[in-house]
Design a protein around this motif. Sequence first.
Motif, short mmCIF file in Angstrom:
data_model
loop_
_atom_site.label_atom_id
_atom_site.label_comp_id
_atom_site.label_asym_id
_atom_site.label_seq_id
_atom_site.Cartn_x
_atom_site.Cartn_y
_atom_site.Cartn_z
N ASP A 96 1.05 -0.74 -0.11
CA ASP A 96 0.36 0.55 0.00
C ASP A 96 0.61 1.59 -0.01
OD1 ASP A 96 0.30 1.09 2.83
OD2 ASP A 96 -1.05 -0.61 3.58
N LYS A 97 0.47 2.05 -0.67
CA LYS A 97 0.83 3.68 -0.47
C LYS A 97 1.92 4.51 0.67
CE LYS A 97 -1.61 6.76 -4.10
NZ LYS A 97 -2.05 7.77 -3.69
N ASP A 98 1.31 4.01 1.57
CA ASP A 98 1.87 4.00 3.22
C ASP A 98 2.63 3.81 3.33
OD1 ASP A 98 -0.11 5.80 3.66
OD2 ASP A 98 -1.31 4.48 5.01
N ALA A 99 3.17 2.20 2.81
CA ALA A 99 3.94 1.33 3.42
C ALA A 99 5.54 2.38 2.25
CB ALA A 99 4.05 -0.10 2.24
N GLU A 100 4.90 2.12 1.22
CA GLU A 100 6.17 2.83 0.74
C GLU A 100 7.09 4.58 0.18
OE1 GLU A 100 7.54 1.61 -2.31
OE2 GLU A 100 5.80 -0.12 -2.23
N TYR A 101 5.87 5.51 1.26
CA TYR A 101 6.50 6.67 1.75
C TYR A 101 6.85 6.30 3.23
CZ TYR A 101 2.85 8.68 -1.56
OH TYR A 101 1.91 9.21 -1.97
N GLU A 102 6.78 5.47 4.06
CA GLU A 102 7.34 4.76 4.96
C GLU A 102 8.86 4.66 4.33
OE1 GLU A 102 5.75 1.57 7.37
OE2 GLU A 102 6.64 2.56 9.16
N ALA A 103 8.81 3.76 3.15
CA ALA A 103 10.16 2.79 3.14
C ALA A 103 11.24 4.41 2.64
CB ALA A 103 10.15 2.16 2.48
N ASP A 104 10.82 5.29 2.03
CA ASP A 104 11.12 6.49 1.27
C ASP A 104 11.52 7.60 2.23
OD1 ASP A 104 10.67 6.17 -1.45
OD2 ASP A 104 9.23 7.60 -1.47
N ARG A 105 10.49 7.93 3.83
CA ARG A 105 11.16 8.08 5.07
C ARG A 105 12.24 7.46 5.32
NH1 ARG A 105 5.27 8.05 5.55
NH2 ARG A 105 5.70 7.01 8.15
N ILE A 106 12.17 6.08 5.42
CA ILE A 106 13.66 5.53 6.28
C ILE A 106 14.21 5.44 5.03
CG2 ILE A 106 13.99 2.58 6.58
CD1 ILE A 106 11.15 2.35 7.86
N GLY A 107 14.70 5.45 4.15
CA GLY A 107 15.57 5.59 3.48
C GLY A 107 16.59 6.91 3.41
N VAL A 108 15.42 8.28 3.48
CA VAL A 108 16.06 9.03 3.69
C VAL A 108 16.76 9.05 5.31
CG1 VAL A 108 16.07 11.73 4.39
CG2 VAL A 108 14.78 10.93 1.82
N VAL A 109 16.21 8.53 6.14
CA VAL A 109 17.41 8.74 7.63
C VAL A 109 18.50 7.84 7.05
CG1 VAL A 109 17.07 8.14 9.90
CG2 VAL A 109 15.18 9.54 8.34
N LEU A 110 18.50 6.62 6.74
CA LEU A 110 19.07 5.62 6.58
C LEU A 110 20.33 5.99 6.18
CD1 LEU A 110 17.22 1.72 6.88
CD2 LEU A 110 18.35 3.45 8.52
N SER A 111 19.97 6.44 4.93
CA SER A 111 21.84 7.35 4.75
C SER A 111 22.06 7.80 5.08
CB SER A 111 20.78 7.80 3.15
OG SER A 111 20.12 7.55 2.76
N ALA A 112 20.92 9.25 5.60
CA ALA A 112 21.43 9.87 6.74
C ALA A 112 23.12 9.50 7.63
CB ALA A 112 20.77 11.19 6.84
N ARG A 113 21.91 8.51 8.21
CA ARG A 113 22.84 7.98 9.81
C ARG A 113 24.03 7.17 8.88
NH1 ARG A 113 17.90 4.04 12.53
NH2 ARG A 113 16.58 5.75 13.41
N ALA A 114 24.02 6.69 7.95
CA ALA A 114 25.43 6.36 7.08
C ALA A 114 26.28 7.06 7.05
CB ALA A 114 24.60 4.86 6.37
N GLY A 115 25.97 8.11 6.80
CA GLY A 115 27.45 9.36 7.19
C GLY A 115 26.65 10.34 5.61
N TYR A 116 26.09 9.53 4.84
CA TYR A 116 26.33 10.83 3.64
C TYR A 116 25.03 11.47 3.48
CZ TYR A 116 27.09 5.59 1.78
OH TYR A 116 28.46 4.26 1.16
N ASP A 117 24.89 12.22 2.49
CA ASP A 117 24.08 12.78 1.98
C ASP A 117 22.69 12.48 2.20
OD1 ASP A 117 22.67 15.12 0.80
OD2 ASP A 117 22.58 14.29 -0.67
N ALA A 118 21.41 12.82 2.95
CA ALA A 118 20.32 12.55 2.79
C ALA A 118 19.42 12.39 1.67
CB ALA A 118 19.67 13.37 4.26
N TYR A 119 19.81 13.24 0.70
CA TYR A 119 19.80 13.66 -0.52
C TYR A 119 19.29 13.02 -1.29
CZ TYR A 119 17.62 17.51 3.23
OH TYR A 119 17.06 18.29 3.42
#
Lengths: 198, 317
Positions: free
Chosen positions: B233-256
Motif C-alpha cells: 500500500d502507498k503508506d508502506a512506500e512512503y514509509e520506506a522513502d522516509r526510512i531511506g532518507v534517514v538511513l542514508s543520513a545515519r550512514a554518513g551520506y547526503d540525505a537527499y
Amino acid sequence: MTRGRFCLIARWLGLAGLVVSGSLLAMGTPPQKPARSVSEAGANAVMLKADELRAAPDAGANVLARVEKGARVRLLASQGGWRQISILGKTGWVRVLSLSADAQSSGAWSDLEALGKTPQGKVVAVAGARGLDEETLKTAVYSESELQFLHTFAMSRGEAEQFAQAAGLQARTLSYLDAPKQSEEPGAVNATSLLKGN
Amino acid sequence: MKRKLFWLSAVLLSVGLGVNSGQASDLEDMFKDVLKKKLAPPAQPTAPQQPVPPAQPVAPTPPVAVTQKPAEKPADQLLKALMGGKTSLEEETRIGQQIAGNLLGAAPLVRDDSLQRYVNRVGRWVALQTERPDLAWHFGVIESDDLNAFAAPGGYIFLTKGLYRKLKNEAELAGVLGHEIGHVIRKHHLKLLQKSQGIAALGGLLGGKLKNENEVVQNIIGNGAEVVARGLDKDAEYEADRIGVVLSARAGYDAYGLPAVLAEIGHVAKTDKSVSLLFKTHPLPEDRLGHLSDAVGDKLDALAEGQSGVGRFYRLR
C-alpha cells in the motif's frame, strides 16, 4: 493527491504558465496581481510546494520572498539540503525537497503529451533489452545456483564497518521521520489561487 | 453452501490436527473467530470480509486430511507462524530465499563481481544503521533494463541494472537501498503475505496437496516472484522513502540521495516501458517527493552535510 489533479495543474501551468508566473512570487506586495512577465528565463525546475526564499542556505537566514507552488525557477547552485534558485530577478535559497527538478524536458510534467503516444525520439525496444514485467515475474523459476552466487557476495558486519571507516563515513544519530500530517497532501494545493491570476 | 461446508470442515480439521506447541494458539484463535462467525446467527446475510477461499477448488476430504496429522512439521509451523503473525527469523529467511531465488530465475545477477561486492558493502553499511543490523543482508544488481528495486523478507534486496545506471553517486545508491531496507525492517512483504496468501496456502495444505516445505513456501508466495510485482500500500512506500532518507543520513551520506533518484525517475515518460511496473506498484515520483518534503520539513536542518561518495561510486562498464 490524485494524478488527475496533478495533470490538471500541470496542463494549466503548461498552457498558462506565461500568465501566472508573476503571481508566483509574493514579495510583500499584494498577491494575485495578474502578471505579464514570462516564466524565469532558462527555468529548469518547478516548485513542488511553496517555500521561503532565503538569503543563505540556512533555515535561520533572512527570508527574501515567498515562492509559490508551481513557480518555474532556475537552479543555480546546490548546498546540502538547499538549492540556490533565481526567479523574477530574485536569487536565494529554498529547500531541495520543495523543488521538482527539470520540468521542461521529457519529464514529470510531460505525461500529457505522452498519453496515448509513443514518446518522441524514444526507441522503446532495444536489442537485448530485458524488462521485468508481471508476466515474467509470475512465471519465474527458482534458481538455486543464482541464489548461491548471490550469497558469495555477502559482507560481514566487520567488513562493512571497515569499508565505512576507510571511506570516512561516520554513523550519525537521527530519528525516523513520522508520516506527515494529512493536511499537507501535495498537489491538493492552490489550484484555485493559481487560477485566480488568470 | 459448499463453501460453508469447506470452512467448517477446515475449522474442525485444524482443531483435530492437534496443537503441538504454543505457536498454534494464534491459529486456534483465528479459527475460533472463523467458527464464531460461521456459527453466529446470521446478523448479516453474507460476510463479505470473510477470507477468500483458495483460488483453485480444493476438495476437502476430511478422512484423508486427518491421516495427514504427522505431516511435515516445519511446513505446518511455517504456515501457522505466518498466519499468527509470529514468523521466526528462520521462517522469514526461508520465505525470502524462495522469493529471491525466483526473482533471480527471471533476472540473473549482473556478471560483474566488483559491482556486486560494492553494492553489498554499501548496502550492509546502510543496513547496520537499522534495528536489524545482524540480519543476513544480501544485495544484488540484476540484469534488467527496467528501473526498479525489490526487497524480500529476511534481508534480500535487488536493484535493476537499469536503475543502477541512473544513479550518479554512492549517496543515491544508499538511498535506494535504504528504501528497500525499510521494507525489510518493517516486514512489509511479510505482512502482505499474511493478509493475502495465508488462507489459500492453508487450504492447499489441508487438501493434502503440498508435499514439503518448499511447496508450502511457494504456495504462500504465489506464482514465481509475482509477490514483488504486487504493490504494497502507498503508506508502506512512503514509509520506506522516509526510512531511506534517514538511513542514508545515519550512514554518513547526503540525505537527499533518494529524493534525487526519485526526481530522476520522474523524468522518465510515464508511458515508458522501463517504468511501467515501478509506477504500477509505487506512487508517482512527484507524490513521493511531496510526501518526503512534508515529512522532512526542517528536521534535517541540524544535520551536517553528508558524503555523496561520488569518487567511490562504481561505474558500470
